[in-house]
Design a protein around this motif. Structure first.
Motif, short mmCIF file in Angstrom:
data_model
loop_
_atom_site.label_atom_id
_atom_site.label_comp_id
_atom_site.label_asym_id
_atom_site.label_seq_id
_atom_site.Cartn_x
_atom_site.Cartn_y
_atom_site.Cartn_z
N GLY A 123 4.99 13.42 -9.68
CA GLY A 123 3.70 12.95 -9.23
C GLY A 123 3.35 13.48 -7.86
O GLY A 123 4.24 13.86 -7.09
N ALA A 124 2.07 13.54 -7.58
CA ALA A 124 1.59 13.97 -6.26
C ALA A 124 0.48 13.01 -5.84
O ALA A 124 -0.30 12.52 -6.65
CB ALA A 124 1.04 15.39 -6.34
N TRP A 125 0.45 12.74 -4.52
CA TRP A 125 -0.55 11.84 -3.99
C TRP A 125 -1.31 12.53 -2.91
O TRP A 125 -0.80 13.27 -2.11
CB TRP A 125 0.13 10.59 -3.44
N LEU B 177 -11.15 9.52 0.69
CA LEU B 177 -10.84 9.55 -0.73
C LEU B 177 -9.37 9.87 -0.88
O LEU B 177 -8.85 10.76 -0.21
CB LEU B 177 -11.66 10.62 -1.46
N GLN B 178 -8.70 9.13 -1.77
CA GLN B 178 -7.29 9.36 -2.04
C GLN B 178 -7.13 9.55 -3.54
O GLN B 178 -7.69 8.79 -4.32
CB GLN B 178 -6.45 8.18 -1.56
N ALA B 179 -6.36 10.54 -3.93
CA ALA B 179 -6.18 10.82 -5.35
C ALA B 179 -4.70 11.02 -5.66
O ALA B 179 -3.92 11.39 -4.79
CB ALA B 179 -6.95 12.08 -5.73
N SER B 180 -4.34 10.75 -6.90
CA SER B 180 -2.97 11.01 -7.35
C SER B 180 -3.00 11.63 -8.74
O SER B 180 -3.95 11.43 -9.49
CB SER B 180 -2.14 9.71 -7.38
N LEU B 181 -1.96 12.37 -9.04
CA LEU B 181 -1.80 12.99 -10.36
C LEU B 181 -0.34 12.86 -10.73
O LEU B 181 0.54 13.25 -9.96
CB LEU B 181 -2.20 14.47 -10.31
N ASP B 182 -0.07 12.26 -11.89
CA ASP B 182 1.30 11.99 -12.33
C ASP B 182 1.50 12.50 -13.75
O ASP B 182 0.58 12.51 -14.56
CB ASP B 182 1.59 10.49 -12.31
N SER C 286 -1.48 10.97 -15.92
CA SER C 286 -2.37 9.93 -15.41
C SER C 286 -2.82 10.31 -14.01
O SER C 286 -2.16 11.08 -13.32
CB SER C 286 -1.67 8.57 -15.40
N SER C 287 -3.94 9.76 -13.60
CA SER C 287 -4.44 10.04 -12.26
C SER C 287 -5.25 8.85 -11.76
O SER C 287 -5.70 8.01 -12.53
CB SER C 287 -5.31 11.30 -12.26
N THR C 288 -5.42 8.79 -10.46
CA THR C 288 -6.25 7.77 -9.83
C THR C 288 -7.06 8.42 -8.72
O THR C 288 -6.65 9.42 -8.14
CB THR C 288 -5.41 6.63 -9.20
#
Length: 66
Positions: free
Chosen positions: A64-66, A49-54, A26-28
């Motif tokens: 996960g990484a943010w 901009l902020q993104a995450s990948l889990d 998942s990501s945001t």
């Protein structure tokens, strides 16, 4: 340079996952008006901009990484 390297590693990691495991990814992506840490603007009072990948595995581990 560092951001490009991290993005490349994340992309390579996702491409090496089996197709059935992709469902656990998942990501945001978020747009913010300003990023402030301890009362100090980290973006010169501009937008960020902020993104995450889990990834969550069926075996129960999570990364996960943010």
């Amino acid at each position: 340079m560092m951001k490009t390297t991290i993005k490349s590693l994340a992309l390579i990691g996702l491409m090496t996952l089996p197709a059935s495991a992709i469902a656990g990814v998942s990501s945001t992506v978020k747009a913010t008006s300003d990023y402030t840490f301890n009362g100090v603007s980290q973006t010169d009072n501009g937008p960020a901009l902020q993104a995450s990948l889990d990834y969550a595995a069926d075996t129960g581990w999570y990364v996960g990484a943010w």
